[in-house]
Scaffold this motif. Structure first.
Motif, PDB file in Angstrom:
ATOM      1  N   ARG A 485       0.826  -1.210   0.000  1.00  0.00           N
ATOM      2  CA  ARG A 485       0.000   0.000   0.000  1.00  0.00           C
ATOM      3  C   ARG A 485       0.861   1.260   0.000  1.00  0.00           C
ATOM      4  O   ARG A 485       0.486   2.282  -0.583  1.00  0.00           O
ATOM      5  CB  ARG A 485      -0.969  -0.016   1.175  1.00  0.00           C
ATOM      6  N   GLU A 486       2.031   1.205   0.656  1.00  0.00           N
ATOM      7  CA  GLU A 486       2.928   2.357   0.674  1.00  0.00           C
ATOM      8  C   GLU A 486       3.443   2.674  -0.722  1.00  0.00           C
ATOM      9  O   GLU A 486       3.487   3.845  -1.128  1.00  0.00           O
ATOM     10  CB  GLU A 486       4.107   2.100   1.629  1.00  0.00           C
ATOM     11  N   ARG A 487       3.840   1.623  -1.458  1.00  0.00           N
ATOM     12  CA  ARG A 487       4.337   1.828  -2.826  1.00  0.00           C
ATOM     13  C   ARG A 487       3.207   2.302  -3.747  1.00  0.00           C
ATOM     14  O   ARG A 487       3.410   3.158  -4.615  1.00  0.00           O
ATOM     15  CB  ARG A 487       4.946   0.534  -3.361  1.00  0.00           C
ATOM     16  N   LYS A 488       2.033   1.746  -3.572  1.00  0.00           N
ATOM     17  CA  LYS A 488       0.901   2.172  -4.397  1.00  0.00           C
ATOM     18  C   LYS A 488       0.628   3.667  -4.195  1.00  0.00           C
ATOM     19  O   LYS A 488       0.413   4.411  -5.154  1.00  0.00           O
ATOM     20  CB  LYS A 488      -0.352   1.354  -4.058  1.00  0.00           C
ATOM     21  N   LEU A 489       0.657   4.102  -2.948  1.00  0.00           N
ATOM     22  CA  LEU A 489       0.418   5.509  -2.661  1.00  0.00           C
ATOM     23  C   LEU A 489       1.526   6.384  -3.235  1.00  0.00           C
ATOM     24  O   LEU A 489       1.267   7.458  -3.806  1.00  0.00           O
ATOM     25  CB  LEU A 489       0.305   5.724  -1.146  1.00  0.00           C
ATOM     26  N   GLU A 490       2.761   5.925  -3.125  1.00  0.00           N
ATOM     27  CA  GLU A 490       3.901   6.662  -3.649  1.00  0.00           C
ATOM     28  C   GLU A 490       3.780   6.857  -5.166  1.00  0.00           C
ATOM     29  O   GLU A 490       3.948   7.971  -5.686  1.00  0.00           O
ATOM     30  CB  GLU A 490       5.197   5.906  -3.319  1.00  0.00           C
ATOM     31  N   VAL A 491       3.471   5.777  -5.879  1.00  0.00           N
ATOM     32  CA  VAL A 491       3.349   5.854  -7.340  1.00  0.00           C
ATOM     33  C   VAL A 491       2.137   6.697  -7.727  1.00  0.00           C
ATOM     34  O   VAL A 491       2.206   7.528  -8.648  1.00  0.00           O
ATOM     35  CB  VAL A 491       3.248   4.438  -7.948  1.00  0.00           C
ATOM     36  N   ALA A 492       1.031   6.504  -7.018  1.00  0.00           N
ATOM     37  CA  ALA A 492      -0.170   7.278  -7.321  1.00  0.00           C
ATOM     38  C   ALA A 492       0.081   8.771  -7.165  1.00  0.00           C
ATOM     39  O   ALA A 492      -0.316   9.575  -8.019  1.00  0.00           O
ATOM     40  CB  ALA A 492      -1.312   6.841  -6.413  1.00  0.00           C
TER      41      ALA A 492
END
Length: 505
Positions: A485-492
């Motif tokens: 979820r951290e990476r998803k938020l970062e990319v988003a």
């Protein structure tokens, strides 16, 4: 993103007070009982726009009659001055000349009265419809491409810009896809001339509250508000009495200033002549109500309105302070007919996926057979089953003409009056552009990401901005698909920043 202007005098005035346009050019010219000689000969008889060349005194008389009663804005006598409509009189090669002459005439008179009275006067370059209906299911009326139509309006706009107008006015529009093409054409004219002006876009609605091909006012707002326009509104077709509800909707929901330029009522046929029955006082009273109750910023008169109508309107509204605009962010998609909230209650926003050649063997078979009617039936079934949008993906290994297939499917759905917004599902930029130039509504692009870097995503965002499309973003970057979820938020956040802060979505 903030737009920059070469001349923003019109917008600066609009930020302070309500502006009042003039009244009907045609109605006033008709009262002068002009002959074929005034029009330059029988060949041009009835071409009001050519009077700026053949007998400019007639047009000057009309302009002066409205300036005398105190209007803020003159419209140029160029409503039909595009190459398609002028071709009816053999004048297609004189578009630039006619538009420049009309703009220069209005500019000279506006400046003269501004100097005499101390009241700033503005010139709006009138751009009416082309006579084509690109969204229609009619082989004659729709036989023009988006880019061809945009070029028709580009040419007219160049003449108006060179003649010195303050704002470009797209008016009496009946096909929302033509409005989009006109806006694209005007942007091209700005790029060509190096002069950037405000754009005011006005549609015309019938007594049922819809444009000729069925677009309601909420759909028109969703489609146009994100395009590079500065004022949105209504004109012509009806009097103010039939504009009350659409004006209320625009007044409550548009972040842009709203204009309302109605006829003097619905026309009556009296001895073969169109007679507009609404008298000056009730006409002005209705528009005063629109300003004070629905926060309309621009008013004026269309067919049947005379200096008498505008005199009363000026007396009621001269110097009226700028009405407030709502601060809203309501994400919506639209077909060419109807708008849909992207935040559904109850959620979610459901996208029908059966018009996808990658996921539906039945659709792929019909696509290869070019069975457009059966494809339409699939779309209608998804609507009946509760979809809020229709995904369209036409890539098949058996054929190399994906742009053609996309255009045919989109056009079939559009001309059939499908009410759901379209979700354009393709990895090819040329296919995406074809879809966006064929669909009159506000589409959703499915999708983009940063898997191979941002170069392709930048092109997708650029097309989305040009056509006011929304975009689905996938949380994929150069490192691959985000898993946590951290990476998803970062990319988003990274992709969102590019889309919103660099491309202006």
């Amino acid at each position: 993103m903030t737009r920059s202007y070469t001349n923003r005098r019109y917008l600066d005035a609009l930020a302070e007070r309500v502006l009042i346009f003039d009244g009907a050019m045609g109605t006033s010219l008709q009262k002068q009982n002009l002959t074929a000689a005034h029009f330059g000969g029988e060949q041009y008889n009835g071409c009001n726009d050519y009077l700026v060349i053949s007998y400019p005194q007639a047009v000057e008389q009309v302009h002066r009659s409205f300036l005398e009663v105190g209007v803020d804005v003159l419209e140029t006598d160029t409503f039909r001055s595009n190459r398609l409509t002028l071709a009816e009189y053999g004048l297609a090669e004189r578009v630039i000349e006619i538009n420049m002459a009309a703009a220069q005439l209005a500019r000279r008179l506006a400046d003269e009265y501004a100097e005499q009275t101390g009241q700033p006067r503005f010139v709006a370059g009138s751009i009416g419809p082309s006579g084509k209906l690109p969204s229609a299911d009619d082989p004659e009326l729709s036989n023009i491409s988006f880019d061809e139509l945009a070029d028709v309006f580009r040419e007219q706009a160049v003449g108006l810009i060179r003649g010195g107008v303050d704002v470009l006015l797209i008016e009496t529009s009946q096909d929302i896809l033509e409005v989009k093409a006109a806006i694209h054409g005007l942007v091209r004219a700005f790029e060509e001339t190096g002069t950037w002006l405000p754009i005011q876009a006005q549609v015309t609605l019938d007594t049922s509250g819809r444009m000729l091909l069925g677009t309601d006012i909420e759909a028109a707002l969703a489609i146009l508000e994100g395009l590079p326009i500065d004022v949105i509104g209504l004109n012509c077709s009806t009097g103010p009495e039939h504009m009350r509800e659409p004006i209320r909707i625009l007044g409550e929901n548009s972040r842009l200033p709203v204009s309302c330029i109605p006829n003097a009522g619905l026309p009556l046929n009296v001895d073969g002549q169109a007679v507009y029955p609404l008298e000056p006082e009730p006409f002005a009273e209705a528009l005063y109500e629109f300003v004070t109750k629905h926060h309309i910023s621009v008013v004026g008169g269309c067919c049947g309105t005379t200096p008498a109508h505008l005199k009363v309107l000026v007396e009621k509204l001269r110097g009226h302070p700028r009405p407030p605009r709502p601060i809203l962010n309501l994400p919506r998609l639209a077909s060419g007919v109807r708008a849909y909230d992207m935040h559904q209650d109850p959620p979610p926003f459901l996208i029908g996926e059966r018009l996808n050649a990658q996921g539906s063997r039945a659709f792929k078979r019909l696509l290869l057979a070019e069975d457009w009617d059966a494809i339409l039936t699939i779309a209608q079934d998804q609507i009946a089953n509760g979809a809020h949008g229709l995904d369209i993906s036409v890539a098949v290994t058996e054929r190399a003409d994906e742009p053609y297939l996309m255009r045919q499917v989109v056009r079939k759905l559009v001309t059939a009056g499908i009410e759901l917004p379209l979700v354009i599902d393709t990895t090819e930029l040329d296919v995406l552009e074809v879809a966006l130039k064929t669909a009159p509504g506000r589409c959703l692009i499915n999708s983009t990401h940063f898997e191979g870097g941002r170069a392709k995503a930048d092109k997708v965002f650029r097309l989305a901005k040009e056509h006011n499309a929304a975009v689905i973003i996938l949380t994929i970057d150069e490192q691959g698909m985000a898993k946590t979820r951290e990476r998803k938020l970062e990319v988003a956040r990274r992709i969102y920043d590019v889309a919103v802060n660099e491309h202006g979505l």
